[in-house]
Design an enzyme around this catalytic site. Structure first.
Site, PDB file in Angstrom:
ATOM      1  N   ILE A  62       0.584  -1.251   0.020  1.00 12.61           N
ATOM      2  CA  ILE A  62      -0.278  -0.161   0.512  1.00 12.61           C
ATOM      3  C   ILE A  62       0.341   0.893   0.206  1.00 12.61           C
ATOM      4  O   ILE A  62       0.500   2.073   0.301  1.00 12.61           O
ATOM      5  CB  ILE A  62      -1.038   0.346   1.721  1.00 12.61           C
ATOM      6  CG1 ILE A  62      -0.488   0.245   2.311  1.00 12.61           C
ATOM      7  CG2 ILE A  62      -1.740  -0.696   1.288  1.00 12.61           C
ATOM      8  CD1 ILE A  62      -1.310   0.952   4.264  1.00 12.61           C
ATOM      9  N   PHE A  93       4.791   1.161  15.622  1.00 11.29           N
ATOM     10  CA  PHE A  93       5.996   1.389  16.391  1.00 11.29           C
ATOM     11  C   PHE A  93       5.371   0.817  17.929  1.00 11.29           C
ATOM     12  O   PHE A  93       4.359   1.086  18.509  1.00 11.29           O
ATOM     13  CB  PHE A  93       6.439   2.884  16.315  1.00 11.29           C
ATOM     14  CG  PHE A  93       7.689   3.270  15.620  1.00 11.29           C
ATOM     15  CD1 PHE A  93       8.255   2.714  15.379  1.00 11.29           C
ATOM     16  CD2 PHE A  93       6.552   3.629  14.338  1.00 11.29           C
ATOM     17  CE1 PHE A  93       8.939   3.215  13.754  1.00 11.29           C
ATOM     18  CE2 PHE A  93       7.449   4.256  13.190  1.00 11.29           C
ATOM     19  CZ  PHE A  93       8.121   3.843  13.086  1.00 11.29           C
ATOM     20  N   LYS A  94       6.656  -0.221  18.312  1.00 10.46           N
ATOM     21  CA  LYS A  94       6.403  -0.058  19.980  1.00 10.46           C
ATOM     22  C   LYS A  94       6.759   1.105  21.025  1.00 10.46           C
ATOM     23  O   LYS A  94       6.713   1.733  20.753  1.00 10.46           O
ATOM     24  CB  LYS A  94       7.008  -1.571  20.221  1.00 10.46           C
ATOM     25  CG  LYS A  94       7.473  -2.323  18.878  1.00 10.46           C
ATOM     26  CD  LYS A  94       7.203  -4.006  19.739  1.00 10.46           C
ATOM     27  CE  LYS A  94       7.182  -5.118  19.047  1.00 10.46           C
ATOM     28  NZ  LYS A  94       5.677  -4.902  18.465  1.00 10.46           N
ATOM     29  N   SER A 138      -9.272   1.519  14.974  1.00  7.43           N
ATOM     30  CA  SER A 138      -8.806   1.500  16.179  1.00  7.43           C
ATOM     31  C   SER A 138      -9.922   1.813  17.592  1.00  7.43           C
ATOM     32  O   SER A 138      -9.937   3.226  16.814  1.00  7.43           O
ATOM     33  CB  SER A 138      -7.629   0.831  15.815  1.00  7.43           C
ATOM     34  OG  SER A 138      -7.515   1.108  17.814  1.00  7.43           O
ATOM     35  N   TYR A 192       0.483   6.709  15.851  1.00  6.89           N
ATOM     36  CA  TYR A 192      -0.790   5.531  15.627  1.00  6.89           C
ATOM     37  C   TYR A 192      -1.983   6.114  15.618  1.00  6.89           C
ATOM     38  O   TYR A 192      -2.810   6.195  15.286  1.00  6.89           O
ATOM     39  CB  TYR A 192      -0.123   4.586  16.494  1.00  6.89           C
ATOM     40  CG  TYR A 192      -0.857   3.362  16.571  1.00  6.89           C
ATOM     41  CD1 TYR A 192      -1.100   2.007  15.112  1.00  6.89           C
ATOM     42  CD2 TYR A 192      -2.323   3.526  17.113  1.00  6.89           C
ATOM     43  CE1 TYR A 192      -2.337   1.486  14.963  1.00  6.89           C
ATOM     44  CE2 TYR A 192      -3.126   1.869  16.623  1.00  6.89           C
ATOM     45  CZ  TYR A 192      -2.728   1.341  15.984  1.00  6.89           C
ATOM     46  OH  TYR A 192      -3.548   0.203  15.708  1.00  6.89           O
ATOM     47  N   VAL A 194      -3.519   9.817  16.348  1.00  7.20           N
ATOM     48  CA  VAL A 194      -3.746  10.322  14.836  1.00  7.20           C
ATOM     49  C   VAL A 194      -4.080   9.831  13.747  1.00  7.20           C
ATOM     50  O   VAL A 194      -4.871   9.769  13.168  1.00  7.20           O
ATOM     51  CB  VAL A 194      -2.587  11.145  15.055  1.00  7.20           C
ATOM     52  CG1 VAL A 194      -3.187  12.107  13.417  1.00  7.20           C
ATOM     53  CG2 VAL A 194      -2.396  11.411  16.376  1.00  7.20           C
TER      54      VAL A 194
HETATM   55  N1  LIG Z   1      -3.889  -6.623  17.013  1.00  4.88           N
HETATM   56  C1  LIG Z   1      -5.042  -5.153  17.534  1.00  4.88           C
HETATM   57  O1  LIG Z   1      -4.792  -5.091  18.935  1.00  4.88           O
HETATM   58  C2  LIG Z   1      -5.183  -4.091  16.787  1.00  4.88           C
HETATM   59  C3  LIG Z   1      -6.310  -3.169  17.493  1.00  4.88           C
HETATM   60  C4  LIG Z   1      -7.347  -2.556  16.589  1.00  4.88           C
HETATM   61  C5  LIG Z   1      -6.140  -2.361  15.476  1.00  4.88           C
HETATM   62  N2  LIG Z   1      -6.062  -2.530  14.823  1.00  4.88           N
HETATM   63  C6  LIG Z   1      -5.210  -2.832  13.274  1.00  4.88           C
HETATM   64  O2  LIG Z   1      -5.617  -3.842  12.722  1.00  4.88           O
HETATM   65  C7  LIG Z   1      -5.095  -3.786  11.475  1.00  4.88           C
HETATM   66  C8  LIG Z   1      -3.788  -5.389  11.809  1.00  4.88           C
HETATM   67  O3  LIG Z   1      -3.527  -5.609  13.131  1.00  4.88           O
HETATM   68  P1  LIG Z   1      -2.845  -6.666  13.972  1.00  4.88           P
HETATM   69  O4  LIG Z   1      -2.304  -6.515  14.773  1.00  4.88           O
HETATM   70  O5  LIG Z   1      -3.233  -8.440  12.568  1.00  4.88           O
HETATM   71  O6  LIG Z   1      -1.613  -5.896  13.012  1.00  4.88           O
HETATM   72  P2  LIG Z   1       0.081  -7.316  11.916  1.00  4.88           P
HETATM   73  O7  LIG Z   1       0.401  -8.476  12.738  1.00  4.88           O
HETATM   74  O8  LIG Z   1       1.814  -5.836  12.911  1.00  4.88           O
HETATM   75  O9  LIG Z   1       0.067  -7.578  10.550  1.00  4.88           O
HETATM   76  C9  LIG Z   1      -0.473  -6.157   9.815  1.00  4.88           C
HETATM   77  C10 LIG Z   1      -0.401  -7.056   8.205  1.00  4.88           C
HETATM   78  O10 LIG Z   1      -0.283  -5.039   7.812  1.00  4.88           O
HETATM   79  C11 LIG Z   1       0.960  -5.090   6.736  1.00  4.88           C
HETATM   80  N3  LIG Z   1       1.228  -4.178   6.266  1.00  4.88           N
HETATM   81  C12 LIG Z   1       1.873  -3.418   7.234  1.00  4.88           C
HETATM   82  N4  LIG Z   1       2.210  -2.738   5.402  1.00  4.88           N
HETATM   83  C13 LIG Z   1       2.261  -2.831   4.711  1.00  4.88           C
HETATM   84  C14 LIG Z   1       2.054  -1.967   3.485  1.00  4.88           C
HETATM   85  N5  LIG Z   1       2.933  -0.856   3.466  1.00  4.88           N
HETATM   86  N6  LIG Z   1       1.706  -2.654   2.368  1.00  4.88           N
HETATM   87  C15 LIG Z   1       0.682  -4.238   3.489  1.00  4.88           C
HETATM   88  N7  LIG Z   1       0.859  -4.573   3.667  1.00  4.88           N
HETATM   89  C16 LIG Z   1       2.116  -3.790   4.722  1.00  4.88           C
HETATM   90  C17 LIG Z   1       1.986  -6.338   7.019  1.00  4.88           C
HETATM   91  O11 LIG Z   1       2.959  -6.800   6.558  1.00  4.88           O
HETATM   92  P3  LIG Z   1       3.987  -6.937   6.605  1.00  4.88           P
HETATM   93  O12 LIG Z   1       3.838  -9.219   7.425  1.00  4.88           O
HETATM   94  O13 LIG Z   1       4.616  -7.430   5.915  1.00  4.88           O
HETATM   95  O14 LIG Z   1       4.484  -6.455   7.814  1.00  4.88           O
HETATM   96  C18 LIG Z   1       1.199  -7.429   8.103  1.00  4.88           C
HETATM   97  O15 LIG Z   1       0.530  -8.237   7.080  1.00  4.88           O
HETATM   98  C19 LIG Z   1      -3.980  -2.741  11.699  1.00  4.88           C
HETATM   99  O16 LIG Z   1      -4.495  -2.070  10.307  1.00  4.88           O
HETATM  100  C20 LIG Z   1      -4.350  -1.991  12.352  1.00  4.88           C
HETATM  101  O17 LIG Z   1      -3.828  -1.051  13.243  1.00  4.88           O
HETATM  102  C21 LIG Z   1      -5.023  -3.893  15.618  1.00  4.88           C
END
Ligand SMILES: NC(=O)c1ccc[n+]([C@@H]2O[C@H](COP(=O)([O-])OP(=O)(O)OC[C@H]3O[C@@H](n4cnc5c(N)ncnc54)[C@H](OP(=O)(O)O)[C@@H]3O)[C@@H](O)[C@H]2O)c1
Length: 219
Positions: A62, A93-94, A138, A192, A194
């Site tokens: 993306i 970011f962590k 989120s 994050y 924002v």
């Molecule tokens: N986990 C939570 O508690 C939580 C809560 C609320 C919202 N969210 C949202 O839910 C979504 C997924 O979160 P998650 O926890 O599953 O995170 P995740 O395990 O870190 O997975 C993120 C995914 O996005 C992909 N990605 C990152 N940059 C990209 C790019 N430029 N082009 C295409 N793909 C890209 C990553 O690919 P790579 O493997 O190549 O890095 C990975 O497949 C995110 O939008 C996050 O903000 C998560």
């Protein structure tokens, strides 16, 4: 050019992969697992295959406009559009990461807001009648809104905010972060938050079909 199709961004792992898994079980059509990295994407497709599920891989970074337009053209050509788009790709970011705040601000908004906007700009015109678009935002977005200055909250909550104004506000956060002035300018300490606030803003739009609507349902 036929059949229904669902597309999930950033779905080689995490929530995106879980969504693809669920769609494979429930959706009557082709399910596309997309990833920026071909190897990671194909490995995820193979892991689903070992569970007896059939997802199809397509590369989609993306942050790369060419990758977005190539994927959009593929779905238009092969399916005449898209039935379901789940925009899930995102970064965070962590908490312990020592990357400077200004860099975190720019990098996080680049993916979670500006790249999301690019995806939606190029895919929304492809959404078929009765189709659905879901942006994975989120709860941190609304929480961040409550920590913004009264002036910013008023703009983000206003019903007449335009896409251009929203984009300018997101850019303002980055610029102020680079100058070390984001706090004085009314922003909280969360790139994050924002970025997800920007993705969640849902203005009333008089011009019709806009990328920043949460759901679309063209009749
Ligand atoms: N986990 C939570 O508690 C939580 C809560 C609320 C919202 N969210 C949202 O839910 C979504 C997924 O979160 P998650 O926890 O599953 O995170 P995740 O395990 O870190 O997975 C993120 C995914 O996005 C992909 N990605 C990152 N940059 C990209 C790019 N430029 N082009 C295409 N793909 C890209 C990553 O690919 P790579 O493997 O190549 O890095 C990975 O497949 C995110 O939008 C996050 O903000 C998560």
């Amino acid at each position: 050019m036929s059949g229904k199709v669902a597309v999930v961004t950033g779905s080689n792992k995490g929530i995106g992969l879980a969504i693809v898994r669920a769609l494979c079980k429930q959706f009557q059509g082709d399910v596309y697992l997309t990833a920026r990295d071909v190897g990671r994407g194909q490995a995820a497709v193979e892991s689903l295959a070992s569970e007896g599920l059939k997802a199809i891989f397509h590369q989609l970074d993306i942050n790369n406009l060419n990758s977005i337009t190539t994927a959009a053209a593929f779905f238009k050509e092969k399916y005449g559009g898209v039935d379901i788009l789940i925009h899930n790709a995102g970064i965070a970011f962590k908490v312990a990461d020592t990357t400077p705040f200004a860099v975190q601000a720019e990098v996080t908004l680049e993916t979670n807001f500006f790249a999301a906007r690019d995806v939606l700009t190029h895919f929304l015109p492809l959404i078929k009648c009765g189709g659905r678009v879901v942006n994975i935002s989120s709860f941190v977005g609304p929480r961040t809104l409550n920590k913004c200055s009264a002036e910013l909250q008023q703009r983000f909550r206003s019903e007449d905010i335009t896409e251009d104004e929203l984009v300018a506000l997101m850019q303002r956060f980055i610029d102020k972060a680079k100058q070390g002035e984001h706090k004085q300018d009314g922003w909280p300490e969360s790139p994050y938050g924002v970025s997800k606030l920007g993705l969640t803003v849902r203005p009333v739009c008089l011009e019709g079909f806009h990328w920043f609507f949460y759901f679309t349902n063209k009749l």
